[in-house]
Design a protein around this motif. Structure first.
Motif, PDB file in Angstrom:
ATOM      1  N   ARG A 197      47.932  79.470 -34.460  1.00  9.05           N
ATOM      2  CA  ARG A 197      48.974  79.516 -33.439  1.00  9.05           C
ATOM      3  C   ARG A 197      50.232  78.785 -33.900  1.00  9.05           C
ATOM      4  NH1 ARG A 197      45.357  77.995 -28.043  1.00  9.05           N
ATOM      5  NH2 ARG A 197      43.822  79.679 -28.268  1.00  9.05           N
ATOM      6  N   GLU A 198      50.039  77.701 -34.660  1.00  6.43           N
ATOM      7  CA  GLU A 198      51.172  76.932 -35.157  1.00  6.43           C
ATOM      8  C   GLU A 198      51.441  77.294 -36.612  1.00  6.43           C
ATOM      9  OE1 GLU A 198      50.404  72.830 -34.538  1.00  6.43           O
ATOM     10  OE2 GLU A 198      50.016  73.045 -32.377  1.00  6.43           O
ATOM     11  N   GLN A 199      52.634  76.896 -37.095  1.00  2.67           N
ATOM     12  CA  GLN A 199      53.032  77.258 -38.449  1.00  2.67           C
ATOM     13  C   GLN A 199      52.126  76.615 -39.489  1.00  2.67           C
ATOM     14  OE1 GLN A 199      57.111  76.398 -39.352  1.00  2.67           O
ATOM     15  NE2 GLN A 199      57.052  77.412 -41.338  1.00  2.67           N
ATOM     16  N   SER A 200      51.760  75.338 -39.279  1.00  2.00           N
ATOM     17  CA  SER A 200      50.873  74.655 -40.225  1.00  2.00           C
ATOM     18  C   SER A 200      49.493  75.302 -40.249  1.00  2.00           C
ATOM     19  CB  SER A 200      50.756  73.176 -39.857  1.00  2.00           C
ATOM     20  OG  SER A 200      50.206  73.019 -38.558  1.00  2.00           O
ATOM     21  N   GLU A 201      49.017  75.761 -39.095  1.00  4.01           N
ATOM     22  CA  GLU A 201      47.725  76.435 -39.036  1.00  4.01           C
ATOM     23  C   GLU A 201      47.773  77.765 -39.766  1.00  4.01           C
ATOM     24  OE1 GLU A 201      46.676  76.811 -34.969  1.00  4.01           O
ATOM     25  OE2 GLU A 201      46.190  74.689 -34.701  1.00  4.01           O
TER      26      GLU A 201
END
Length: 282
Positions: A197-201
């Motif tokens: 869901r997040e950019q790092s993920e």
């Protein structure tokens, strides 16, 4: 008798104060932490992952410079230019360097296994109700495979191919299988938890998936050239086997190195238990 004012001056300003309800008329209870040690988890992971890489480079360079005849010897006595990992870490003194490196490596690796296990359990809220039971099963399966992989790494390190080749070969097979299946289970866990869901993920999942497919491709190449070497004794077959073996080791290190993306800012705190002290009021 110590006064309340004097007792409070001895305590840190940040220490919380609690009232003992059973003896509230003449006493208070103070809790304070004795001491703690804090260090960055990401830096620990960088150190842990870099150890086998540094060890391999040292063993490879030193063995090729000083012991070429020992490391290029093969089962079929054919021409070989790339020594295997077992060859460069099975001779002396490289075997002792490699064993020290792995001894320093596996301790933090067990810690990261437990951290990841807790991390996957915390993602349970993202999983749909119908998949929760299957997700928990895969969480425990991932932990078991990771621990088996680390145990096999210890075994293949401390039982060298020159000391006991049959046992070394079997432990190496266990390491390969547990490593590949562990990567696959981790990818399945992250997909079930809607990870990304997040950019790092997204970045972490992308690298994990690419490294898994690359490792799988290299494993297929390793098996093909292992058969060509052991059964048909083709020239350079063992060199290609070793080539794919180094890439498998690199992808394995890279897969575990993605922990730096998953836990970029976390700290590990080691502290003592809270100590209670009762102070009476005059």
């Amino acid at each position: 008798m110590t006064s309340l004012k004097e007792s409070r001056q001895d305590l840190p300003e940040s220490s919380p104060t609690y009232c003992n309800c059973q003896d509230a008329a003449n006493s208070h209870v103070y809790l304070q932490q004795r001491s703690y040690v804090r260090f960055n988890f990401s830096q620990l992971c960088r150190f842990t992952v870099s150890l086998p890489l540094i060890g391999l480079v040292i063993c490879f360079v030193s063995a090729n410079i000083f012991q070429q005849n020992d490391i290029h010897e093969t089962h079929c006595r054919v021409y070989n230019v790339i020594p295997s990992i077992s060859a460069i870490t099975g001779i002396s003194p490289q075997r002792y360097i490699w064993r020290i490196v792995i001894a320093l490596h596996v301790g933090p690796r067990f810690l990261t296994s437990l951290v990841y296990h807790r991390f996957y359990l915390n993602q349970l809220s993202r999983v749909s109700q119908s998949n929760k039971k299957s997700y928990l099963f895969h969480v425990w399966l991932a932990l078991s495979l990771n621990l088996i992989e680390q145990a096999a790494l210890i075994g293949v390190t401390y039982v060298s191919n020159r000391e006991n080749y049959p046992i070394h070969e079997k432990i190496f097979c266990v390491f390969m299988v547990s490593s590949q299946v562990h990567m696959l289970i981790v990818l399945k866990l992250l997909k079930m938890a809607d990870f990304g869901r997040e950019q790092s993920e997204q970045r972490s999942y992308f690298f994990k998936r690419c490294l898994f497919y690359l490792s799988l491709l290299c494993t297929c190449g390793l098996l093909v050239f292992f058969v060509k070497h052991r059964v048909y004794c083709h020239d350079m077959a063992f060199s290609w086997f070793s080539f794919f073996e180094y890439w498998i080791a690199a992808t394995n290190m890279g897969f575990h190195a993605t922990i730096i993306i998953d836990f970029p800012d976390e700290d590990i705190i080691v502290g003592s238990n809270w100590k209670s002290s009762k102070t009476k009021i005059k």
